[in-house]
Design a protein around this motif. Structure first.
Motif, PDB file in Angstrom:
ATOM      1  N   GLN A  65     -68.012 -34.898  38.447  1.00 28.80           N
ATOM      2  CA  GLN A  65     -67.302 -35.497  37.321  1.00 28.80           C
ATOM      3  C   GLN A  65     -67.989 -36.765  36.843  1.00 28.80           C
ATOM      4  O   GLN A  65     -68.119 -37.004  35.644  1.00 28.80           O
ATOM      5  N   ALA A  66     -68.440 -37.587  37.784  1.00 33.18           N
ATOM      6  CA  ALA A  66     -69.115 -38.827  37.421  1.00 33.18           C
ATOM      7  C   ALA A  66     -70.382 -38.542  36.617  1.00 33.18           C
ATOM      8  O   ALA A  66     -70.642 -39.195  35.593  1.00 33.18           O
ATOM      9  N   CYS A  67     -71.179 -37.560  37.063  1.00 26.22           N
ATOM     10  CA  CYS A  67     -72.419 -37.235  36.361  1.00 26.22           C
ATOM     11  C   CYS A  67     -72.147 -36.538  35.025  1.00 26.22           C
ATOM     12  O   CYS A  67     -72.889 -36.725  34.055  1.00 26.22           O
ATOM     13  N   LEU A  68     -71.083 -35.740  34.978  1.00 25.85           N
ATOM     14  CA  LEU A  68     -70.720 -35.098  33.712  1.00 25.85           C
ATOM     15  C   LEU A  68     -70.356 -36.155  32.673  1.00 25.85           C
ATOM     16  O   LEU A  68     -70.738 -36.047  31.501  1.00 25.85           O
ATOM     17  N   GLU A  69     -69.635 -37.176  33.093  1.00 22.57           N
ATOM     18  CA  GLU A  69     -69.265 -38.261  32.178  1.00 22.57           C
ATOM     19  C   GLU A  69     -70.493 -39.020  31.682  1.00 22.57           C
ATOM     20  O   GLU A  69     -70.561 -39.433  30.520  1.00 22.57           O
ATOM     21  N   ALA A  70     -71.462 -39.213  32.553  1.00 24.61           N
ATOM     22  CA  ALA A  70     -72.638 -40.007  32.193  1.00 24.61           C
ATOM     23  C   ALA A  70     -73.681 -39.203  31.428  1.00 24.61           C
ATOM     24  O   ALA A  70     -74.282 -39.706  30.471  1.00 24.61           O
ATOM     25  N   TYR A  71     -73.895 -37.958  31.841  1.00 20.51           N
ATOM     26  CA  TYR A  71     -75.020 -37.184  31.312  1.00 20.51           C
ATOM     27  C   TYR A  71     -74.627 -35.960  30.498  1.00 20.51           C
ATOM     28  O   TYR A  71     -75.483 -35.353  29.853  1.00 20.51           O
ATOM     29  N   GLY A  72     -73.344 -35.582  30.543  1.00 18.59           N
ATOM     30  CA  GLY A  72     -72.925 -34.379  29.851  1.00 18.59           C
ATOM     31  C   GLY A  72     -73.338 -33.129  30.617  1.00 18.59           C
ATOM     32  O   GLY A  72     -73.800 -33.196  31.759  1.00 18.59           O
ATOM     33  N   THR A  73     -73.190 -31.980  29.987  1.00 17.30           N
ATOM     34  CA  THR A  73     -73.557 -30.724  30.641  1.00 17.30           C
ATOM     35  C   THR A  73     -75.074 -30.585  30.710  1.00 17.30           C
ATOM     36  O   THR A  73     -75.796 -31.044  29.812  1.00 17.30           O
ATOM     37  N   GLN A  74     -75.556 -29.960  31.771  1.00 12.21           N
ATOM     38  CA  GLN A  74     -76.991 -29.752  31.968  1.00 12.21           C
ATOM     39  C   GLN A  74     -77.262 -28.258  32.152  1.00 12.21           C
ATOM     40  O   GLN A  74     -76.477 -27.537  32.764  1.00 12.21           O
ATOM     41  N   GLU A  75     -78.387 -27.806  31.649  1.00  5.84           N
ATOM     42  CA  GLU A  75     -78.743 -26.397  31.765  1.00  5.84           C
ATOM     43  C   GLU A  75     -79.623 -26.130  32.979  1.00  5.84           C
ATOM     44  O   GLU A  75     -79.693 -25.000  33.459  1.00  5.84           O
ATOM     45  N   THR A  76     -80.307 -27.147  33.464  1.00  6.30           N
ATOM     46  CA  THR A  76     -81.196 -26.989  34.609  1.00  6.30           C
ATOM     47  C   THR A  76     -80.962 -28.116  35.600  1.00  6.30           C
ATOM     48  O   THR A  76     -80.289 -29.111  35.291  1.00  6.30           O
ATOM     49  N   SER A  77     -81.527 -27.972  36.775  1.00  6.44           N
ATOM     50  CA  SER A  77     -81.441 -29.037  37.771  1.00  6.44           C
ATOM     51  C   SER A  77     -82.236 -30.251  37.292  1.00  6.44           C
ATOM     52  O   SER A  77     -83.109 -30.131  36.420  1.00  6.44           O
ATOM     53  N   TYR A  78     -81.958 -31.390  37.879  1.00  7.50           N
ATOM     54  CA  TYR A  78     -82.633 -32.610  37.447  1.00  7.50           C
ATOM     55  C   TYR A  78     -82.738 -33.583  38.607  1.00  7.50           C
ATOM     56  O   TYR A  78     -82.055 -33.467  39.628  1.00  7.50           O
ATOM     57  N   VAL A  79     -83.628 -34.553  38.448  1.00  2.00           N
ATOM     58  CA  VAL A  79     -83.874 -35.570  39.465  1.00  2.00           C
ATOM     59  C   VAL A  79     -83.622 -36.943  38.854  1.00  2.00           C
ATOM     60  O   VAL A  79     -84.042 -37.216  37.720  1.00  2.00           O
ATOM     61  N   ILE A  80     -82.909 -37.796  39.600  1.00  2.00           N
ATOM     62  CA  ILE A  80     -82.708 -39.183  39.202  1.00  2.00           C
ATOM     63  C   ILE A  80     -82.910 -40.060  40.430  1.00  2.00           C
ATOM     64  O   ILE A  80     -82.955 -39.576  41.560  1.00  2.00           O
ATOM     65  N   SER A  81     -83.028 -41.349  40.209  1.00  2.00           N
ATOM     66  CA  SER A  81     -83.132 -42.254  41.351  1.00  2.00           C
ATOM     67  C   SER A  81     -81.765 -42.390  41.999  1.00  2.00           C
ATOM     68  O   SER A  81     -80.723 -42.324  41.323  1.00  2.00           O
ATOM     69  N   LEU A  82     -81.752 -42.566  43.308  1.00  2.00           N
ATOM     70  CA  LEU A  82     -80.487 -42.755  44.018  1.00  2.00           C
ATOM     71  C   LEU A  82     -79.782 -44.001  43.511  1.00  2.00           C
ATOM     72  O   LEU A  82     -78.554 -44.016  43.403  1.00  2.00           O
ATOM     73  N   ARG A  83     -80.542 -45.020  43.183  1.00  4.96           N
ATOM     74  CA  ARG A  83     -79.939 -46.262  42.682  1.00  4.96           C
ATOM     75  C   ARG A  83     -79.180 -46.007  41.382  1.00  4.96           C
ATOM     76  O   ARG A  83     -78.079 -46.523  41.179  1.00  4.96           O
TER      77      ARG A  83
END
Length: 390
Positions: free
Chosen positions: A136-154
């Motif tokens: 839910q947190a990532c959906l709020e920040a980034y919206g829906t995604q079609e593929t996997s993704y990488v971000i920094s842990l920070r």
């Protein structure tokens, strides 16, 4: 400013790839090493300083502990680094030097701490042991995604923190000791500094409000100032912003508070069409270039928004109307802008100052003597400038 493109790495002799996302606008890392629970903090720190990112494949909670260990190493440098810092401090001749060194230090710190990476599935789940539910947190920040993704842990931890702020909200003091909650979204500046809200509550409303009860809130962000104006019984408020995140955030807050009939949210660069009896603006306070999309509410390159508000204000004010500019003088104490420059911009915009209400900040950094900018922060004053046409 977010950067989204492909990140590639090698694992067990095979090449893998995923979308790369960075709110800081960092390009995909070229050097990536697979990391797990056997990686020590000292080795991780050395790799990060050398520019090697670490894609974590072990236990999520261990990854968090590794990041915390990196924080301790960054914030407590070696004796050699301490000696270098003393030399740097001796070279600081002005508050502007201190500010520039502070920004450089923060940038270097963010670069090192951003080297621990996390791979998320397209549905925002984390394929690691003991990983929390961040969907839910990532959906709020980034919206829906079609593929996997990488971000920094920070960055991910910042997304999680923003989600908690959004759920609980921030109490905002309004008139008659009433309190309302504003729910900031990820990437939208939180109204944690309450002193400027107090100024909006205290300032006398312009006479023009009696004939035409309409106000504009320029750069509304969370919508907090529009809410305050509505609670001061202004019948119609038009709030503007260019950020899609801010627009969505303000609309949600207005809806939650039942103020849809009083407040309209428009996407616009500064002013909406028409004129108002009162126009309020709380622009970013420091004329410097933001290093990430999350800093746009703090830094205003070359004072573009401030100058734009002042230059357009006269044409959007009704007769006897006022513009309220909320501005800290921290930039003046840091040598980024002078009071004379501000007054000249006001003069050239065909405006005059009726009065200004001042208050001292109450946030913790104003009293933290260990803060790198304490000398300037200790002198800071936040003002509401009441402006009108000449």
């Amino acid at each position: 400013m977010n950067q989204s493109t492909t990140l590639q790495w090698e694992d067990a002799g095979q090449t893998h790839s995923a979308q790369w996302h960075s709110e800081n606008g960092i390009a995909p890392h070229k050097k990536i090493q697979i990391a797990d629970d056997t990686l020590t903090a000292d080795i991780a720190y050395r790799l990060a300083c050398e520019g090697t990112a670490m894609l974590y494949r072990g236990d999520f909670q261990n990854a968090r502990q590794l990041l915390q260990a990196l924080v301790r190493r960054v914030d407590k440098p070696s004796k050699k680094s301490t000696r270098a810092d003393r030399v740097s401090k001796e070279k600081i001749k002005s508050p502007l030097d201190a500010f520039n060194l502070h920004r450089l230090t923060q940038s270097q710190r963010a670069r090192i701490l951003g080297m621990v990476l996390i791979h998320l599935n397209a549905d925002h789940t984390i394929p690691l042991r003991r990983a929390p539910d961040v969907a839910q947190a990532c959906l709020e920040a980034y919206g829906t995604q079609e593929t996997s993704y990488v971000i920094s842990l920070r960055e991910l931890l910042g997304v999680i923190s923003a989600h908690e702020w959004r759920k609980t909200g921030i109490q905002v003091l309004t008139r008659d000791d009433q309190e309302v909650r504003i729910h900031p979204h990820y990437g939208v500046f939180s109204p944690v500094r309450s002193e400027y809200i107090g100024l909006i509550l205290k300032a006398p409303l312009p006479e023009a409000i009696k004939q035409s009860s309409i106000a504009f809130d320029i750069g509304t962000g969370t919508g907090v100032l529009a809410v305050i104006l509505a609670l001061r019984d202004i019948q119609k408020i038009i709030a503007t912003d260019l950020s899609d995140r801010a627009i969505a955030c303000a609309k949600e807050n207005i809806h939650l508070l039942g103020l849809n009939s009083e407040i309209q949210i428009h996407k616009a660069n500064l002013f909406p069409q028409g004129k108002a009896a009162l126009i309020v603006c709380n622009p970013p306070w420091l004329p410097a270039r933001p290093s990430s999309s999350l800093e746009h509410a703090v830094y205003d390159p070359e004072s573009q928004m401030l100058k734009g508000f002042l230059s357009g204000l006269k044409d959007h004010l009704l007769p006897n109307g006022e513009g309220w500019l909320i501005l800290s003088d921290l930039a003046e104490h840091l040598g980024l802008r002078t009071r004379e420059e501000l007054l000249i911009w006001i003069e050239h915009a065909g405006l005059k100052v009726i009065a200004h209400l001042d208050t001292k900040p109450t946030h913790p950094k104003a009293f933290d003597k260990a803060d790198a900018l304490h000398a300037a922060r200790s002198k800071e004053v936040t003002s509401l400038w009441r402006l009108t046409q000449k």
